[in-house]
Each structure stands twice: as C-alpha cells, then as structure tokens.
Scaffold this motif. Sequence first.
Motif, PDB file in Angstrom:
ATOM      1  N   SER A  79     -47.737  74.231 -18.560  1.00 66.53           N
ATOM      2  CA  SER A  79     -48.399  74.114 -19.843  1.00 66.53           C
ATOM      3  C   SER A  79     -47.397  74.087 -20.999  1.00 66.53           C
ATOM      4  O   SER A  79     -46.340  74.721 -20.931  1.00 66.53           O
TER       5      SER A  79
ATOM      6  N   VAL B  10     -57.191  74.502 -17.058  1.00 65.81           N
ATOM      7  CA  VAL B  10     -56.152  74.992 -17.975  1.00 65.81           C
ATOM      8  C   VAL B  10     -56.014  74.025 -19.146  1.00 65.81           C
ATOM      9  O   VAL B  10     -55.926  74.440 -20.307  1.00 65.81           O
ATOM     10  N   GLN B  11     -56.030  72.735 -18.873  1.00 62.89           N
ATOM     11  CA  GLN B  11     -55.918  71.751 -19.948  1.00 62.89           C
ATOM     12  C   GLN B  11     -57.106  71.830 -20.904  1.00 62.89           C
ATOM     13  O   GLN B  11     -56.940  71.680 -22.118  1.00 62.89           O
TER      14      GLN B  11
ATOM     15  N   VAL C 284     -55.676  72.894 -12.881  1.00 60.88           N
ATOM     16  CA  VAL C 284     -54.937  72.272 -13.983  1.00 60.88           C
ATOM     17  C   VAL C 284     -55.894  71.676 -15.003  1.00 60.88           C
ATOM     18  O   VAL C 284     -55.701  71.824 -16.216  1.00 60.88           O
ATOM     19  N   THR C 285     -56.959  71.038 -14.541  1.00 60.40           N
ATOM     20  CA  THR C 285     -57.946  70.466 -15.456  1.00 60.40           C
ATOM     21  C   THR C 285     -58.566  71.561 -16.315  1.00 60.40           C
ATOM     22  O   THR C 285     -58.740  71.391 -17.529  1.00 60.40           O
TER      23      THR C 285
ATOM     24  N   TYR D 209     -47.916  71.661 -12.534  1.00 55.99           N
ATOM     25  CA  TYR D 209     -48.193  71.490 -13.959  1.00 55.99           C
ATOM     26  C   TYR D 209     -47.692  72.719 -14.719  1.00 55.99           C
ATOM     27  O   TYR D 209     -47.999  73.851 -14.363  1.00 55.99           O
TER      28      TYR D 209
ATOM     29  N   GLN E 225     -55.578  76.102 -28.187  1.00 55.91           N
ATOM     30  CA  GLN E 225     -54.349  75.676 -28.878  1.00 55.91           C
ATOM     31  C   GLN E 225     -53.256  76.750 -28.872  1.00 55.91           C
ATOM     32  O   GLN E 225     -52.491  76.863 -29.834  1.00 55.91           O
TER      33      GLN E 225
ATOM     34  N   ASN F 127     -55.621  70.399  -8.669  1.00 56.44           N
ATOM     35  CA  ASN F 127     -56.180  69.500  -9.683  1.00 56.44           C
ATOM     36  C   ASN F 127     -57.270  70.172 -10.515  1.00 56.44           C
ATOM     37  O   ASN F 127     -57.290  70.021 -11.737  1.00 56.44           O
TER      38      ASN F 127
ATOM     39  N   GLU G 275     -56.411  74.829 -23.003  1.00 49.80           N
ATOM     40  CA  GLU G 275     -55.360  74.497 -23.970  1.00 49.80           C
ATOM     41  C   GLU G 275     -55.957  73.769 -25.176  1.00 49.80           C
ATOM     42  O   GLU G 275     -55.602  74.060 -26.319  1.00 49.80           O
ATOM     43  N   THR G 276     -56.856  72.838 -24.909  1.00 53.27           N
ATOM     44  CA  THR G 276     -57.493  72.072 -25.977  1.00 53.27           C
ATOM     45  C   THR G 276     -58.356  72.965 -26.859  1.00 53.27           C
ATOM     46  O   THR G 276     -58.312  72.870 -28.084  1.00 53.27           O
TER      47      THR G 276
ATOM     48  N   TYR H 165     -49.885  80.388 -20.453  1.00 51.71           N
ATOM     49  CA  TYR H 165     -50.165  80.002 -19.074  1.00 51.71           C
ATOM     50  C   TYR H 165     -48.909  80.040 -18.210  1.00 51.71           C
ATOM     51  O   TYR H 165     -47.835  79.639 -18.651  1.00 51.71           O
TER      52      TYR H 165
END
Length: 134
Positions: free
Chosen positions: A124, A18-19, A15-16, A122, A26, A12, A22-23, A32
């Motif tokens: 990406s 990585v997210q 992944v958080t 997860y 972009q 968790n 990603e934000t 990933y």
Amino acid sequence: MNYYVIYDGNCNLCVTLVQLLETLDQGNLFRYIPMQDEQTLQKWGITPQDCQLGMILIDANAPDRRWQGSAAAEEIGRLLPLGNVFVDAYRALPGVKWVGDKVYEQIRDHRYSLFGKRSSTYHSAYCAEGGCKL
C-alpha cells in the motif's frame, strides 16, 4: 493514523478490500502491512502462523489491543464513518454473527482458489513505518 491493518498481500480479494479502504480513508486512520512482510510483523511478535488465522487489526496507540479475522473486519467497519450503525445491526441479528464468522473462515481458508493469487505482493501507498517496499 491510529490502526495497522495486516492483510494478505498476495490475495486478490484482500488487496481489493485494502484498496477500497485506501480510497475511503486516504491514510487518515489506517496503515497497511502485508502479512508477507515478516520483518515488520516481528516488531509486534506476529508470526506467519498467526497470519494464517486471518487479517489482523492493531491499535497503534495500544499495540496489545488487537482483533483478528472476522472481529478485525467488524472493528474496521465500526471505525469507518457511520460504520458502527451497520456493525451494531449485524451483531444484533440472531445467528448472523455466527454465520458471518463461518463464512469468513471459509473465504480465509480458500481465498486463493476462490479469488486467485497475485503474482507479486501488493504494498500500500499508506504503509506502516518500515513496511514500505514500493
């Protein structure tokens, strides 16, 4: 894109983070690959045992250039806009890098008990070529 980030797609916390990347990015600088994608990782000679030592960052233009664990986290931070200012300050403070390395190891080794484990891996939207399983 210049770098591959290999992360635990079942963690968790991982992944958080990585997210968040990603934000921020972009898909401009990073792609990933979850460490559960053993077939894709074999292209770089990365084994499941290698992944147990923490996240891995690979320079896509020079795949022999790699960082792992807290060194990978620092390099990712350094590559982000203005990140080098914070990473340089962190590295310059006496003893802080050593403590950071030890904290990273503890989180790495206890990530599921501290932050939980996802029921599915997860993947990406900014995945590496051949590493997409959406």
